[in-house]
Design a protein around this motif. Structure first.
Motif, PDB file in Angstrom:
ATOM      1  N   PRO A  54     -89.513  34.258   7.828  1.00  0.00           N
ATOM      2  CA  PRO A  54     -89.261  32.909   8.342  1.00  0.00           C
ATOM      3  C   PRO A  54     -88.589  32.917   9.700  1.00  0.00           C
ATOM      4  N   ALA A  55     -88.228  34.090  10.214  1.00  0.00           N
ATOM      5  CA  ALA A  55     -87.554  34.154  11.510  1.00  0.00           C
ATOM      6  C   ALA A  55     -88.428  33.611  12.635  1.00  0.00           C
ATOM      7  N   SER A  56     -89.769  33.627  12.444  1.00  0.00           N
ATOM      8  CA  SER A  56     -90.665  33.157  13.501  1.00  0.00           C
ATOM      9  C   SER A  56     -90.786  31.642  13.526  1.00  0.00           C
ATOM     10  N   LEU A  57     -90.155  30.940  12.579  1.00  0.00           N
ATOM     11  CA  LEU A  57     -90.298  29.488  12.532  1.00  0.00           C
ATOM     12  C   LEU A  57     -89.523  28.806  13.645  1.00  0.00           C
ATOM     13  N   TYR A  58     -88.224  29.014  13.696  1.00  0.00           N
ATOM     14  CA  TYR A  58     -87.377  28.303  14.643  1.00  0.00           C
ATOM     15  C   TYR A  58     -87.134  29.155  15.883  1.00  0.00           C
ATOM     16  N   ARG A  59     -86.898  28.488  16.990  1.00  0.00           N
ATOM     17  CA  ARG A  59     -86.474  29.200  18.179  1.00  0.00           C
ATOM     18  C   ARG A  59     -85.094  29.790  17.933  1.00  0.00           C
ATOM     19  N   ARG A  60     -84.836  30.874  18.589  1.00  0.00           N
ATOM     20  CA  ARG A  60     -83.548  31.539  18.386  1.00  0.00           C
ATOM     21  C   ARG A  60     -82.388  30.640  18.792  1.00  0.00           C
ATOM     22  N   SER A  61     -82.590  29.869  19.848  1.00  0.00           N
ATOM     23  CA  SER A  61     -81.558  28.955  20.325  1.00  0.00           C
ATOM     24  C   SER A  61     -82.167  27.584  20.560  1.00  0.00           C
ATOM     25  N   ALA A  62     -81.326  26.551  20.480  1.00  0.00           N
ATOM     26  CA  ALA A  62     -81.832  25.192  20.655  1.00  0.00           C
ATOM     27  C   ALA A  62     -80.743  24.297  21.228  1.00  0.00           C
ATOM     28  N   LEU A  63     -81.176  23.325  22.025  1.00  0.00           N
ATOM     29  CA  LEU A  63     -80.295  22.285  22.543  1.00  0.00           C
ATOM     30  C   LEU A  63     -80.499  21.033  21.705  1.00  0.00           C
ATOM     31  N   GLY A  64     -79.396  20.465  21.207  1.00  0.00           N
ATOM     32  CA  GLY A  64     -79.492  19.293  20.361  1.00  0.00           C
ATOM     33  C   GLY A  64     -78.932  18.048  21.040  1.00  0.00           C
ATOM     34  N   ILE A  65     -79.554  16.915  20.772  1.00  0.00           N
ATOM     35  CA  ILE A  65     -79.088  15.602  21.229  1.00  0.00           C
ATOM     36  C   ILE A  65     -78.948  14.724  19.993  1.00  0.00           C
ATOM     37  N   GLY A  76     -73.802  12.715  21.552  1.00  0.00           N
ATOM     38  CA  GLY A  76     -73.483  13.891  22.347  1.00  0.00           C
ATOM     39  C   GLY A  76     -74.533  14.974  22.284  1.00  0.00           C
ATOM     40  N   PHE A  77     -74.111  16.166  22.661  1.00  0.00           N
ATOM     41  CA  PHE A  77     -74.983  17.328  22.792  1.00  0.00           C
ATOM     42  C   PHE A  77     -74.378  18.497  22.023  1.00  0.00           C
ATOM     43  N   ASP A  78     -75.259  19.385  21.580  1.00  0.00           N
ATOM     44  CA  ASP A  78     -74.781  20.618  20.958  1.00  0.00           C
ATOM     45  C   ASP A  78     -75.743  21.752  21.260  1.00  0.00           C
ATOM     46  N   TYR A  79     -75.223  22.958  21.172  1.00  0.00           N
ATOM     47  CA  TYR A  79     -76.019  24.176  21.349  1.00  0.00           C
ATOM     48  C   TYR A  79     -75.978  24.939  20.036  1.00  0.00           C
ATOM     49  N   ALA A  80     -77.160  25.291  19.507  1.00  0.00           N
ATOM     50  CA  ALA A  80     -77.253  25.991  18.228  1.00  0.00           C
ATOM     51  C   ALA A  80     -77.925  27.344  18.424  1.00  0.00           C
ATOM     52  N   HIS A  81     -77.440  28.337  17.682  1.00  0.00           N
ATOM     53  CA  HIS A  81     -78.015  29.683  17.751  1.00  0.00           C
ATOM     54  C   HIS A  81     -78.231  30.202  16.337  1.00  0.00           C
ATOM     55  N   MET A  82     -79.455  30.688  16.049  1.00  0.00           N
ATOM     56  CA  MET A  82     -79.766  31.217  14.731  1.00  0.00           C
ATOM     57  C   MET A  82     -79.170  32.618  14.593  1.00  0.00           C
ATOM     58  N   VAL A  83     -78.243  32.776  13.667  1.00  0.00           N
ATOM     59  CA  VAL A  83     -77.644  34.088  13.423  1.00  0.00           C
ATOM     60  C   VAL A  83     -78.380  34.832  12.315  1.00  0.00           C
ATOM     61  N   SER A  84     -79.251  34.136  11.592  1.00  0.00           N
ATOM     62  CA  SER A  84     -80.136  34.732  10.597  1.00  0.00           C
ATOM     63  C   SER A  84     -81.329  33.793  10.463  1.00  0.00           C
ATOM     64  N   PRO A  85     -82.398  34.212   9.747  1.00  0.00           N
ATOM     65  CA  PRO A  85     -83.551  33.312   9.616  1.00  0.00           C
ATOM     66  C   PRO A  85     -83.223  31.958   8.998  1.00  0.00           C
ATOM     67  N   ARG A  86     -82.109  31.826   8.289  1.00  0.00           N
ATOM     68  CA  ARG A  86     -81.789  30.579   7.610  1.00  0.00           C
ATOM     69  C   ARG A  86     -80.527  29.888   8.110  1.00  0.00           C
ATOM     70  N   LEU A 210     -79.364  10.610  13.657  1.00  0.00           N
ATOM     71  CA  LEU A 210     -80.653  11.201  13.988  1.00  0.00           C
ATOM     72  C   LEU A 210     -80.460  12.099  15.202  1.00  0.00           C
ATOM     73  N   GLY A 211     -80.968  13.314  15.109  1.00  0.00           N
ATOM     74  CA  GLY A 211     -80.834  14.268  16.206  1.00  0.00           C
ATOM     75  C   GLY A 211     -82.166  14.822  16.632  1.00  0.00           C
ATOM     76  N   MET A 212     -82.254  15.282  17.861  1.00  0.00           N
ATOM     77  CA  MET A 212     -83.431  15.947  18.404  1.00  0.00           C
ATOM     78  C   MET A 212     -83.029  17.372  18.783  1.00  0.00           C
TER      79      MET A 212
END
Length: 218
Positions: A54-65, A76-86, A210-212
């Motif tokens: 499942p690691a190929s599903l999400y981008r490793r990092s993402a910008l959230g609004i 506001g805004f947030d920065y998310a980083h996948m530390v594992s596939p889930r 609701l977030g993007m």
């Protein structure tokens, strides 16, 4: 006794040589080649098939609004980083009715191999102090919301068809450290309706947001 042994043998040799030469001159029939099956070009947004990571599903990092009522980072805004596939970790900032917000959090995706995945999360957020006033049916009051910390417990759905996804969230913010609202001495006795409204727009409480999410990189 045969009177023509040598001429007969020579004729047979000549016929055999002629037949062999004609066989060499015949065009060779090409052998059929096995056709290679068509292979679909790799799609960077494709979801993993059964058995794939499942690691190929999400981008490793993402910008959230994010926008909505009671969201950890407000509008506001947030920065998310996948530390594992889930699991991801995130940090963000924004503005809410109760002041500026900054914090950190994490989300756990139940089914990251699918386009729609339930998730559970938690955020620890600090809100700044603010001065506020309310006028409810002629009951005017002024109050201060002290700086405070809120633990947001959240759950929702993430729809991720490609690089851009949406997150719908329902949650609740637990105030840490007690009630941050202090009423002005000039208006010490607001009505219960006014107090309830001050609590509703203060930090913590119900979240409906609701977030993007915009994937970064590959």
């Amino acid at each position: 006794m045969n009177r023509y042994p040598m001429p007969g043998a020579a004729a047979l040799l000549l016929l055999a040589a002629t037949a062999h030469a004609q066989q060499q001159q015949l065009p060779q029939t090409p052998q059929p080649t096995q056709q290679q099956p068509y292979q679909q070009p790799a799609n960077p947004y494709a979801y993993p098939q059964s058995g794939q990571s499942p690691a190929s599903l999400y981008r490793r990092s993402a910008l959230g609004i994010t926008l909505g009522w009671g969201a950890p980072y407000g509008w506001g805004f947030d920065y998310a980083h996948m530390v594992s596939p889930r699991v991801d970790v995130n940090a963000g900032f924004g503005l809410g009715i109760s002041g500026a917000k900054i914090g950190v959090g994490s989300r756990f995706y139940v089914a990251p191999e699918k386009k729609v995945s339930p998730y559970f999360g938690a955020n620890l957020v600090l809100s700044s102090a603010t001065n506020n006033s309310l006028d409810v049916d002629g009951d005017y009051t002024e109050y201060t919301t002290k700086s405070n910390a809120v633990l947001n417990l959240r759950s929702g759905l993430r729809w991720q068809p490609g690089r851009v996804g949406l997150l719908g969230t329902l949650g609740y913010g637990v105030r840490l450290g007690g009630d941050p609202i202090v009423y002005s001495s000039a208006y010490p006795n607001p009505t219960q309706l006014t107090r309830d409204l001050a609590q509703a727009i203060g930090p913590g409480g119900l979240e409906l947001s609701l977030g993007m999410s915009i994937g970064l990189g590959r």
